[in-house]
Design a protein around this motif. Structure first.
Motif, PDB file in Angstrom:
ATOM      1  N   ASN B 101       0.816  -1.220   0.000  1.00 17.01           N
ATOM      2  CA  ASN B 101       0.000   0.000   0.000  1.00 17.01           C
ATOM      3  C   ASN B 101       0.845   1.263   0.000  1.00 17.01           C
ATOM      4  O   ASN B 101       0.499   2.258  -0.632  1.00 17.01           O
ATOM      5  CB  ASN B 101      -0.915   0.035   1.228  1.00 17.01           C
ATOM      6  CG  ASN B 101      -1.934  -1.064   1.186  1.00 17.01           C
ATOM      7  OD1 ASN B 101      -1.583  -2.237   1.286  1.00 17.01           O
ATOM      8  ND2 ASN B 101      -3.195  -0.712   1.002  1.00 17.01           N
ATOM      9  N   HIS B 102       1.927   1.203   0.721  1.00 21.30           N
ATOM     10  CA  HIS B 102       2.793   2.369   0.788  1.00 21.30           C
ATOM     11  C   HIS B 102       3.382   2.683  -0.583  1.00 21.30           C
ATOM     12  O   HIS B 102       3.410   3.827  -1.024  1.00 21.30           O
ATOM     13  CB  HIS B 102       3.894   2.128   1.819  1.00 21.30           C
ATOM     14  CG  HIS B 102       4.807   3.285   1.976  1.00 21.30           C
ATOM     15  ND1 HIS B 102       6.104   3.261   1.515  1.00 21.30           N
ATOM     16  CD2 HIS B 102       4.605   4.515   2.497  1.00 21.30           C
ATOM     17  CE1 HIS B 102       6.663   4.428   1.772  1.00 21.30           C
ATOM     18  NE2 HIS B 102       5.783   5.213   2.365  1.00 21.30           N
ATOM     19  N   LYS B 103       3.811   1.636  -1.258  1.00 20.99           N
ATOM     20  CA  LYS B 103       4.358   1.860  -2.595  1.00 20.99           C
ATOM     21  C   LYS B 103       3.265   2.370  -3.531  1.00 20.99           C
ATOM     22  O   LYS B 103       3.498   3.282  -4.323  1.00 20.99           O
ATOM     23  CB  LYS B 103       4.984   0.571  -3.151  1.00 20.99           C
ATOM     24  CG  LYS B 103       5.607   0.780  -4.537  1.00 20.99           C
ATOM     25  CD  LYS B 103       6.353  -0.441  -5.080  1.00 20.99           C
ATOM     26  CE  LYS B 103       6.870  -0.156  -6.496  1.00 20.99           C
ATOM     27  NZ  LYS B 103       7.469  -1.325  -7.168  1.00 20.99           N
ATOM     28  N   GLU B 104       2.095   1.792  -3.424  1.00 24.37           N
ATOM     29  CA  GLU B 104       1.012   2.225  -4.314  1.00 24.37           C
ATOM     30  C   GLU B 104       0.720   3.711  -4.158  1.00 24.37           C
ATOM     31  O   GLU B 104       0.519   4.437  -5.135  1.00 24.37           O
ATOM     32  CB  GLU B 104      -0.255   1.403  -4.071  1.00 24.37           C
ATOM     33  CG  GLU B 104      -1.330   1.689  -5.107  1.00 24.37           C
ATOM     34  CD  GLU B 104      -2.565   0.801  -4.944  1.00 24.37           C
ATOM     35  OE1 GLU B 104      -2.629  -0.232  -5.618  1.00 24.37           O
ATOM     36  OE2 GLU B 104      -3.461   1.149  -4.153  1.00 24.37           O
ATOM     37  N   LYS B 105       0.730   4.145  -2.920  1.00 20.38           N
ATOM     38  CA  LYS B 105       0.492   5.567  -2.654  1.00 20.38           C
ATOM     39  C   LYS B 105       1.548   6.434  -3.346  1.00 20.38           C
ATOM     40  O   LYS B 105       1.239   7.419  -4.011  1.00 20.38           O
ATOM     41  CB  LYS B 105       0.522   5.805  -1.138  1.00 20.38           C
ATOM     42  CG  LYS B 105       0.303   7.234  -0.700  1.00 20.38           C
ATOM     43  CD  LYS B 105      -0.042   7.272   0.795  1.00 20.38           C
ATOM     44  CE  LYS B 105      -0.458   8.663   1.256  1.00 20.38           C
ATOM     45  NZ  LYS B 105       0.699   9.507   1.588  1.00 20.38           N
TER      46      LYS B 105
END
Lengths: 331, 331
Positions: B101-105
DNA sequence: TTGAAAGCGCTAACAG
DNA sequence: CTGTTAGCGCTTTCAA
């Protein structure tokens, strides 16, 4: 979208100064620097790639051109490259040539519009003329899988891979051997490997086709095999080497439909060691994909950042992974 | 790189006229038009994306954000999208969120710099706040696989898929049933499907984990199963539904290592119908991937070109593909 | 150390 | 129907 000027005004500096702190192009007084940084964070300034690219005449785009993304071998490569790019602040424009030279040519032309920082390509034809456009435009290129005299590249020594399989088949006692797939380097290695062991590889047992797209692969394999079987009544070999693992799977599928047992009736070996071969226990030659992708990316970065211009060719050695589909010894 | 001005000079017209013939933004005298076209061909004018994008405030880039490109399900999707984009004159910036999720953000923030014409995303969390940035910037988004209330999207009705498998297991006489995978919609459908048939799905037989990245999937599956086996001595079910086909393969692998036979000792079913399941003859639920990708692209184009703004959710019905891994009837 | 200003190559009014 | 012109947001001299 908030722009540099907005930051500049709020930080009470000139827009040029904002540019300087962002790019570190020249010294900025620590205080002003910090102030600018604060405002950037506060306003959530992100930048505009088009403007940056237009004025600097370079982008942070890396073009990745692969022949068949539906093949796990290449999707694994893309996966590695994407993450490396992400970590080093580049974006990937991905293009799938689908084994189509005409499309690949178009793709190369299209990507030039973006002035990519670099290109990673697994070219259908390493010596294609249109690849020279990259040279003309001074765009660093690193080839993957195939090597080209014009660019740096990373590949597996396919020839050695072919030889490994030749020895493997020989060690199991096979003397009548077949091949199906592209007549490429690994085919050459296979052929020469057999020759050195005094095992002939008859031309009529080499079912050649040229293919990269997994779309119609099943048809291609099935029709080639059907044709072979139509000409002679039965298989004239006890072991067959296939161009890659996907072809191997299709060949096994074909044999299954025909009631031919693997490995009891015939031994089958593939090439690539994609994840799925282990589930099916297919003998194959492993290419260290992740390493290839990583080395290619690393090399490209050196060309982009340090301007290294010498042509460096890395050939990684493959290794044989014997599994169930070649289990049976004939001697 | 040759530019509009070069063309203009050689064609003895203004640069604006060249722009007009290229973009067809207003009528140009056929003669001059042809002359310009000739010069463009002669000089091999290609254009400069950055300049075009900067002045027009839009690009011909479509961002594609997927959770795991190494999973053939998604690489198939990317393959379809890439080709559609190629045919309609767009380029793909590809991003792999890797279930992070962090990367997606970060990816979402990064892509904004490019003012993409549109975004195709299979979001990890359909309601994530950062996705709203697309709304704020007026960038068309179509979600794939998951549906979001804020965007149009195309997905398979996972719930129905789960139900299909529930019925399948029931029809084979299984009453002790297990699950391993994400506790998502298909899990819900599966659970409810069983409930409706008065077959309980015990919580302790539902081995849940959240995963998208195929990188460490084997470990994840193996350790989850080991843990399960440690707590009770043997399997408390005769059939297991896995979150997706890759998980199914790993589970089968695990069982093989433990000497548990599929389907004799236990039935296994997956989800997705990726190509490789057919080689292994794994029972699964087919998602018409190519159709999903095609419909998503088509919808995005309508939003980009026609400015359609209504939110349209397409749910495609999956279908059960019974194969060998659930062959055995218990009744 | 910083600001002012001139483009990068293109689009899009605005005239005529 | 076509030319002129003013930017788009940023980098990069050139001065100060």
């Amino acid at each position: 979208m908030i722009k540099m000027k907005d930051v500049a005004i709020k930080a009470q500096v000139s827009q040029a100064t904002v540019s300087r702190v962002i790019n570190g192009t020249s010294y900025v007084e620590p205080e002003t620097r910090q102030k600018v940084l604060d405002v950037i964070a506060e306003l959530g300034y992100k930048g505009n790639s088009a403007a940056k690219s237009l004025s600097s005449k370079k982008s942070s785009i890396i073009a990745v051109i692969l022949p068949d993304i539906a093949n796990p071998y290449f999707s694994e490569i893309l996966s590695v490259i994407e993450d490396e790019a992400y970590q080093s602040g580049y974006e990937i424009i991905f293009m799938n040539s689908q084994g189509n030279n005409h499309k690949e040519k178009k793709l190369v032309e299209n990507i030039l519009k973006y002035s990519p920082a670099g290109v990673l390509i697994s070219p259908l034809d390493a010596n294609a003329n249109y690849l020279k456009k990259f040279l003309e435009n001074n765009i660093p290129v690193v080839t993957i899988t195939t090597l080209s005299k014009n660019f740096s590249g990373v590949s597996v020594d396919h020839k050695v891979g072919g030889e490994l399989l030749a020895k493997h088949f020989a060690s199991l006692g096979h003397v009548n051997i077949g091949y199906i797939g592209n007549k490429d380097e690994k085919f050459q290695g296979f052929k020469e490997g057999l020759q050195n062991l005094n095992i002939p590889l008859k031309d009529e047992n080499c079912i050649g086709f040229y293919n990269y797209s997994s779309g119609n692969l099943k048809e291609l394999v099935f029709s080639s095999m059907e044709e072979y079987l139509k000409e002679r009544k039965s298989l004239d070999f006890t072991a067959i080497f296939t161009g890659n693992d996907i072809v191997a799977m299709e060949v096994i599928n074909f044999f299954r439909e025909k009631g031919i047992k693997v490995p009891e009736d015939i031994a089958v070996a593939g090439f690539d060691n994609i994840t799925f071969t282990s589930y099916l226990s297919i003998t194959t030659v492993a290419q260290p994909v992740r390493e290839i992708a990583f080395l290619a990316y690393e090399r490209l970065m050196r060309e982009i950042k340090n301007g290294e211009k010498d042509i460096e060719h890395l050939k990684i050695l493959p290794r044989l992974i014997p599994r169930d589909t070649t289990l049976k010894k004939l001697i």
